[in-house]
Design a protein around this motif. Sequence first.
Motif, mmCIF file in Angstrom:
data_model
loop_
_atom_site.group_PDB
_atom_site.id
_atom_site.type_symbol
_atom_site.label_atom_id
_atom_site.label_comp_id
_atom_site.label_asym_id
_atom_site.label_seq_id
_atom_site.Cartn_x
_atom_site.Cartn_y
_atom_site.Cartn_z
ATOM 1 N N LEU A 137 17.920 -11.094 26.369
ATOM 2 C CA LEU A 137 17.348 -11.479 25.082
ATOM 3 C C LEU A 137 17.719 -10.509 23.973
ATOM 4 C CD1 LEU A 137 13.737 -12.358 26.310
ATOM 5 C CD2 LEU A 137 15.594 -13.964 25.837
ATOM 6 N N VAL A 138 18.159 -9.313 24.343
ATOM 7 C CA VAL A 138 18.491 -8.288 23.351
ATOM 8 C C VAL A 138 19.744 -8.701 22.588
ATOM 9 C CG1 VAL A 138 19.120 -5.866 22.989
ATOM 10 C CG2 VAL A 138 17.477 -6.499 24.782
ATOM 11 N N PRO A 139 19.701 -8.696 21.245
ATOM 12 C CA PRO A 139 20.873 -9.074 20.459
ATOM 13 C C PRO A 139 22.098 -8.222 20.819
ATOM 14 C CG PRO A 139 18.943 -8.903 19.052
ATOM 15 C CD PRO A 139 18.547 -8.363 20.397
ATOM 16 N N ALA A 141 23.702 -7.924 23.480
ATOM 17 C CA ALA A 141 23.711 -7.328 24.816
ATOM 18 C C ALA A 141 24.905 -7.859 25.608
ATOM 19 C CB ALA A 141 22.416 -7.658 25.543
ATOM 20 N N THR A 142 25.769 -6.977 26.047
ATOM 21 C CA THR A 142 26.937 -7.356 26.845
ATOM 22 C C THR A 142 26.590 -7.256 28.327
ATOM 23 O OG1 THR A 142 27.756 -5.080 26.956
ATOM 24 C CG2 THR A 142 28.442 -6.413 25.055
ATOM 25 N N GLU A 143 27.459 -7.822 29.163
ATOM 26 C CA GLU A 143 27.227 -7.736 30.606
ATOM 27 C C GLU A 143 27.182 -6.281 31.064
ATOM 28 O OE1 GLU A 143 29.665 -10.001 33.213
ATOM 29 O OE2 GLU A 143 29.564 -11.812 31.987
ATOM 30 N N LYS A 144 28.030 -5.443 30.461
ATOM 31 C CA LYS A 144 28.070 -4.029 30.821
ATOM 32 C C LYS A 144 26.750 -3.338 30.487
ATOM 33 C CE LYS A 144 30.573 0.289 29.965
ATOM 34 N NZ LYS A 144 31.683 0.933 29.232
ATOM 35 N N ILE A 145 26.234 -3.608 29.291
ATOM 36 C CA ILE A 145 24.975 -2.993 28.867
ATOM 37 C C ILE A 145 23.820 -3.460 29.745
ATOM 38 C CG2 ILE A 145 23.257 -2.935 27.014
ATOM 39 C CD1 ILE A 145 25.565 -2.921 25.026
ATOM 40 N N ILE A 146 23.804 -4.758 30.045
ATOM 41 C CA ILE A 146 22.736 -5.305 30.890
ATOM 42 C C ILE A 146 22.773 -4.666 32.268
ATOM 43 C CG2 ILE A 146 21.923 -7.377 32.071
ATOM 44 C CD1 ILE A 146 22.797 -8.962 29.580
ATOM 45 N N LYS A 147 23.978 -4.525 32.846
ATOM 46 C CA LYS A 147 24.106 -3.902 34.162
ATOM 47 C C LYS A 147 23.636 -2.443 34.124
ATOM 48 C CE LYS A 147 27.280 -2.982 37.978
ATOM 49 N NZ LYS A 147 26.724 -1.629 38.190
ATOM 50 N N GLN A 148 24.013 -1.717 33.056
ATOM 51 C CA GLN A 148 23.578 -0.325 32.923
ATOM 52 C C GLN A 148 22.058 -0.221 32.877
ATOM 53 O OE1 GLN A 148 25.683 0.878 29.369
ATOM 54 N NE2 GLN A 148 27.250 1.980 30.534
ATOM 55 N N GLN A 149 21.454 -1.132 32.116
ATOM 56 C CA GLN A 149 20.005 -1.105 31.970
ATOM 57 C C GLN A 149 19.288 -1.475 33.269
ATOM 58 O OE1 GLN A 149 17.820 -0.411 29.184
ATOM 59 N NE2 GLN A 149 19.668 0.707 28.658
ATOM 60 N N VAL A 150 19.837 -2.444 33.983
ATOM 61 C CA VAL A 150 19.244 -2.829 35.274
ATOM 62 C C VAL A 150 19.358 -1.669 36.260
ATOM 63 C CG1 VAL A 150 19.477 -4.345 37.284
ATOM 64 C CG2 VAL A 150 19.602 -5.307 34.977
ATOM 65 N N ASP A 151 20.536 -1.038 36.295
ATOM 66 C CA ASP A 151 20.731 0.118 37.184
ATOM 67 C C ASP A 151 19.774 1.252 36.810
ATOM 68 O OD1 ASP A 151 22.709 -1.223 38.514
ATOM 69 O OD2 ASP A 151 24.380 -0.201 37.506
#
Length: 286
Positions: A137-139, A141-151
């Motif tokens: 939902l974050v404006p 947000a790329t796949e890389k950023i999402i993966k970093q945040q999940v990790d």
Amino acid sequence: MSEDGPGPNVRRRQLGRELRKLREKADMTLKEAAKFAGLTSTTISRIEGGKQTILTRNVRLLCQCYEVGASMLDTLIRLAEESNERGWWTDFSDSLPDWFESFVGLESDAEEVWRYSPNFIDGLLQTPEYAAAFLELVPKATEKIIKQQVDFRRARQDRVNREDSPTKLRVVLDEAALRRTVGGVDAMRDQIGHLVELAERPNITIQVVPFDAGAYLGMQSPFHLLRFAEGFDDMDAVYLENQRGAIWMERPTDIKYYIRLFERMTEVALAPDETADFMDSLASSL
């Protein structure tokens, strides 16, 4: 507290606290200490509050100002060096705002972490699928950023809510957080099932305030309360996060208020065993 001892953020707060005590013992104002050390009053205040990096040269200057002995000076210099060590979270710094880095550093050192989350599952309890759906939902947000945040969330969970963690986690959720489907029905069913499993761990307590409890005190906003071990308990703090930053509340009166507020919420909420049954039933109905 970590098995390896306090992390750099706690060390920084320890050092700031000691420097404040020394200044007060020397009967000096912030302005007087700042003038002697060639710093600003704001900088001294931030140093004493553990809000910024504390350089060893500034520690030496302040100790000279306060006429501190060699033994105490060596102790404070060592504390300054330890307070500037890299924390585990710095591996994720590129994707973290500064104000949240400070929180995470203290969170992993707290003896107890109390959380109230009325609208979504708390980050320490999220499954990767739920977290990813939320982060999408974050404006921009790329796949890389999402993966970093999940990790990053999983790294936080590994330190705070694992079964052998020294940290006690207490969470109060509103029923709305469980009813709001995030990531689809399957992801939500898995998320609630994950909560049921986590609630079985000896260091984790989860309670849900059901809709039929009606209105209750504090229901309008989430908060986080960090409580530290004896000897560090004057570092207890309430953390209030918003869309653009966060507010720290550290006055004893504020801490006492939020402790009472949280306890009132646990009285309104279902008991832990009732909560587990409630969540299990909800997961089965999805």
